[in-house]
Design an enzyme around this catalytic site. Structure first.
Site, PDB file in Angstrom:
ATOM      1  CG  ASP A 169      36.324  27.919  -0.429  1.00 16.27           C
ATOM      2  OD1 ASP A 169      36.848  28.109  -1.531  1.00 16.27           O
ATOM      3  OD2 ASP A 169      36.427  26.854   0.210  1.00 16.27           O
ATOM      4  CB  THR A 171      36.422  36.665  10.998  1.00 17.93           C
ATOM      5  OG1 THR A 171      36.110  37.129   9.686  1.00 17.93           O
ATOM      6  CG2 THR A 171      37.839  37.020  11.371  1.00 17.93           C
ATOM      7  CE1 TYR A 195      36.171  26.166   8.810  1.00 19.04           C
ATOM      8  CE2 TYR A 195      38.418  26.881   8.419  1.00 19.04           C
ATOM      9  CZ  TYR A 195      37.387  26.010   8.155  1.00 19.04           C
ATOM     10  OH  TYR A 195      37.570  24.990   7.258  1.00 19.04           O
TER      11      TYR A 195
HETATM   12  P1  ADP Z   1      36.256  30.963   7.423  1.00 20.39           P
HETATM   13  O1  ADP Z   1      35.795  29.552   7.254  1.00 20.39           O
HETATM   14  O2  ADP Z   1      37.755  31.119   7.273  1.00 20.39           O
HETATM   15  O3  ADP Z   1      35.714  31.603   8.648  1.00 20.39           O
HETATM   16  P2  ADP Z   1      34.311  32.416   5.760  1.00 20.39           P
HETATM   17  O4  ADP Z   1      34.254  32.479   4.293  1.00 20.39           O
HETATM   18  O5  ADP Z   1      33.168  31.801   6.480  1.00 20.39           O
HETATM   19  O6  ADP Z   1      35.700  31.680   6.100  1.00 20.39           O
HETATM   20  O7  ADP Z   1      34.518  33.860   6.353  1.00 20.39           O
HETATM   21  C1  ADP Z   1      35.708  34.598   6.252  1.00 20.39           C
HETATM   22  C2  ADP Z   1      35.367  36.048   6.062  1.00 20.39           C
HETATM   23  O8  ADP Z   1      35.032  36.283   4.700  1.00 20.39           O
HETATM   24  C3  ADP Z   1      34.168  36.511   6.872  1.00 20.39           C
HETATM   25  O9  ADP Z   1      34.489  37.732   7.514  1.00 20.39           O
HETATM   26  C4  ADP Z   1      33.082  36.712   5.809  1.00 20.39           C
HETATM   27  O10 ADP Z   1      32.194  37.765   6.166  1.00 20.39           O
HETATM   28  C5  ADP Z   1      33.927  37.124   4.634  1.00 20.39           C
HETATM   29  N1  ADP Z   1      33.322  37.001   3.292  1.00 20.39           N
HETATM   30  C6  ADP Z   1      32.273  36.243   2.869  1.00 20.39           C
HETATM   31  N2  ADP Z   1      32.051  36.431   1.551  1.00 20.39           N
HETATM   32  C7  ADP Z   1      32.978  37.336   1.119  1.00 20.39           C
HETATM   33  C8  ADP Z   1      33.273  37.962  -0.129  1.00 20.39           C
HETATM   34  N3  ADP Z   1      32.581  37.694  -1.242  1.00 20.39           N
HETATM   35  N4  ADP Z   1      34.295  38.855  -0.178  1.00 20.39           N
HETATM   36  C9  ADP Z   1      35.036  39.130   0.920  1.00 20.39           C
HETATM   37  N5  ADP Z   1      34.811  38.575   2.125  1.00 20.39           N
HETATM   38  C10 ADP Z   1      33.800  37.685   2.228  1.00 20.39           C
END
Ligand code: ADP
Length: 174
Positions: free
Chosen positions: A38, A126, A129
């Site tokens: 995000d 993943t 959360y």
């Molecule tokens: P949530 O709160 O839904 O768990 P997160 O952002 O913490 O969301 O993590 C969701 C996934 O996105 C994780 O597997 C994390 O490693 C991944 N992630 C983090 N940054 C990026 C990025 N720039 N591009 C793609 N995936 C990402």
């Protein structure tokens, strides 16, 4: 998957660099940005995305878990960002699996409604959360394949894995 109508790709890397019609954001119910993917999307996409989120908040007060909303992609290579709110993992007795499947389904439906033919997904829920990665990968792949079997409006889905563990899990699912 060997359908001639569409393909599923697996990429390891940063979703903000992906040039699809839409990329999906693992947002939170406030839609006001956060950490993880995000934060990366809002940083790379610039203030236009947050501005569009604010308008949605004014209209409908955020986004519920399992649902999705769409905004501009701002400065990103993608035209749109689809913000969906994954479930927080709470042990599995709170309908987390269905809610995660809803994220994929509702994001895909919103993409189709907005004429997006190529869509990239991160590994929703993943990260912060804490949804178990193996189960999340299974649900993501199954839900996307089920959806694709019912429509010919989507040409390509990209699963973007940021970490090796998710990449390996998706690799064995696909
Ligand atoms: P949530 O709160 O839904 O768990 P997160 O952002 O913490 O969301 O993590 C969701 C996934 O996105 C994780 O597997 C994390 O490693 C991944 N992630 C983090 N940054 C990026 C990025 N720039 N591009 C793609 N995936 C990402």
């Amino acid at each position: 998957m060997n359908s001639s109508k569409y393909k599923i790709e697996l990429v390891k890397g940063d979703i903000t660099k992906i040039k699809t019609d839409a990329i999906v954001n693992a947002a939170n119910t406030s839609l006001m940005g956060g950490g993880g993917v995000d934060g990366a999307i809002h940083r790379a996409g610039g203030p236009e995305i947050l501005e569009a989120c604010r308008k949605i908040v004014v209209k409908q007060g955020g986004c519920k878990t399992g649902e999705a909303v769409i905004t501009t992609g701002g400065d990103l290579p993608a035209k749109f960002v689809i913000h969906t709110v994954g479930p927080v993992w709470n042990g599995g007795k709170y309908d987390e699996e269905n809610k995660l499947a809803s994220c994929y389904k509702n994001s895909l439906q919103l993409a189709v409604n907005n004429h997006c033919k190529t869509i990239a997904f991160p590994n929703i829920s993943t990260g912060i959360y804490h949804f178990p990665k193996k189960d999340a990968a299974r649900i993501a792949v199954k839900t996307v394949k089920d959806f694709l079997s019912l429509t010919d409006k989507i040409e390509k889905i990209v699963f973007v894995c940021f970490d090796d563990e998710n990449y390996e899990l998706y690799n064995s699912q696909l």
